[in-house]
Design a protein around this motif. Structure first.
Motif, short mmCIF file in Angstrom:
data_model
loop_
_atom_site.label_atom_id
_atom_site.label_comp_id
_atom_site.label_asym_id
_atom_site.label_seq_id
_atom_site.Cartn_x
_atom_site.Cartn_y
_atom_site.Cartn_z
N ASP A 184 19.72 -4.40 3.37
CA ASP A 184 18.43 -5.07 3.18
C ASP A 184 17.45 -4.10 2.52
N PRO A 185 17.05 -4.37 1.27
CA PRO A 185 16.15 -3.45 0.57
C PRO A 185 14.78 -3.30 1.24
N LEU A 186 14.26 -4.36 1.82
CA LEU A 186 12.95 -4.27 2.47
C LEU A 186 13.00 -3.40 3.73
N VAL A 187 14.08 -3.49 4.47
CA VAL A 187 14.26 -2.64 5.65
C VAL A 187 14.26 -1.17 5.24
N HIS A 188 14.96 -0.86 4.16
CA HIS A 188 15.00 0.53 3.69
C HIS A 188 13.65 0.97 3.11
N TYR A 189 12.96 0.06 2.47
CA TYR A 189 11.62 0.38 1.98
C TYR A 189 10.71 0.75 3.16
N ASN A 190 10.76 -0.05 4.22
CA ASN A 190 9.94 0.24 5.40
C ASN A 190 10.33 1.57 6.04
N LEU A 191 11.62 1.86 6.06
CA LEU A 191 12.08 3.15 6.59
C LEU A 191 11.53 4.29 5.75
N ALA A 192 11.53 4.13 4.43
CA ALA A 192 10.96 5.16 3.55
C ALA A 192 9.48 5.35 3.85
N CYS A 193 8.77 4.26 4.11
CA CYS A 193 7.35 4.36 4.45
C CYS A 193 7.16 5.14 5.75
N SER A 194 8.01 4.90 6.72
CA SER A 194 7.90 5.63 7.99
C SER A 194 8.12 7.13 7.78
N TYR A 195 9.13 7.47 7.00
CA TYR A 195 9.36 8.89 6.71
C TYR A 195 8.16 9.49 5.97
N ALA A 196 7.60 8.75 5.02
CA ALA A 196 6.46 9.26 4.26
C ALA A 196 5.25 9.48 5.17
N LEU A 197 5.00 8.55 6.08
CA LEU A 197 3.87 8.70 7.00
C LEU A 197 4.02 9.92 7.89
N LEU A 198 5.25 10.30 8.18
CA LEU A 198 5.52 11.49 8.99
C LEU A 198 5.71 12.73 8.12
N LYS A 199 5.43 12.58 6.82
CA LYS A 199 5.48 13.66 5.84
C LYS A 199 6.88 14.27 5.69
N ASN A 200 7.89 13.47 5.94
CA ASN A 200 9.27 13.88 5.68
C ASN A 200 9.60 13.34 4.28
N ILE A 201 9.10 14.06 3.30
CA ILE A 201 9.11 13.60 1.91
C ILE A 201 10.52 13.44 1.36
N ASP A 202 11.39 14.40 1.61
CA ASP A 202 12.76 14.31 1.08
C ASP A 202 13.48 13.08 1.62
N ALA A 203 13.38 12.84 2.93
CA ALA A 203 14.02 11.66 3.53
C ALA A 203 13.41 10.38 2.97
N ALA A 204 12.10 10.39 2.76
CA ALA A 204 11.42 9.20 2.22
C ALA A 204 11.96 8.88 0.83
N PHE A 205 12.10 9.88 -0.02
CA PHE A 205 12.63 9.64 -1.36
C PHE A 205 14.09 9.18 -1.32
N GLU A 206 14.88 9.78 -0.46
CA GLU A 206 16.29 9.40 -0.34
C GLU A 206 16.42 7.92 0.03
N VAL A 207 15.65 7.49 1.02
CA VAL A 207 15.73 6.10 1.48
C VAL A 207 15.09 5.15 0.48
N LEU A 208 14.02 5.59 -0.17
CA LEU A 208 13.39 4.74 -1.19
C LEU A 208 14.36 4.52 -2.37
N GLU A 209 15.10 5.55 -2.73
CA GLU A 209 16.15 5.41 -3.76
C GLU A 209 17.15 4.35 -3.34
N LYS A 210 17.55 4.38 -2.07
CA LYS A 210 18.51 3.41 -1.57
C LYS A 210 17.92 1.99 -1.61
N ALA A 211 16.64 1.86 -1.22
CA ALA A 211 15.98 0.55 -1.26
C ALA A 211 16.00 -0.02 -2.67
#
Length: 146
Positions: A83-110
């Protein structure tokens, strides 16, 4: 008592007046606090109820409870791995916690899964920490090419 409506008679029911007071402290909660309590209660009995998890994750994030939101989003990504939206939301959560690398990895997947809402991506406050990174513009370009 009967009411006439276009030549039809409908029976109406009159209930007796009954006054009750709910004294449980949980029902004194308001707004997001009540929403969180309510959804957490549902998930106690149905821990994989996806729609409820989606709402709870959003409520946690809105209420500034980013770690809890991340936990919900991680669970959703296991329940809905494509589900692309689920992964987008996960990327947002990582970004809010300033885990930038994880956010980009998951956003790429989304994006690989089909996320393509550039308008929202460019305005989403949750992704503010990503916009200064060169990888962000590359993601935007990747979506535009599709």
């Amino acid at each position: 008592m009967k009411t006439e409506t276009k030549n039809r008679f409908l029976n109406s029911i009159t209930l007796p007046n009954y006054e009750f007071i709910i004294t449980a402290p949980e029902f004194k909660k308001e707004g997001e606090e009540f929403t969180i309590w309510f959804f957490e209660g549902i998930l106690e009995k149905n821990p994989n109820y996806v729609d409820c998890l989606l709402y709870l994750g959003n409520a946690y994030t809105t209420h500034g409870m980013y770690e809890k939101g991340l936990s919900v989003d991680q669970k959703l990504s296991r329940l809905r791995p494509n589900d692309p939206l689920v992964h987008y939301n996960l990327a947002c959560s990582y970004a809010l916690l300033k885990n930038i690398d994880a956010a980009f990895e998951v956003l790429e997947k989304a994006i690989a899964l089909g996320y393509k809402d550039i308008y929202h991506l460019e305005r989403d406050k949750d992704l503010a920490y990503l916009r200064e990174d060169v990888r962000y513009q590359k993601l935007i370009e990747k979506i535009k090419k599709r």
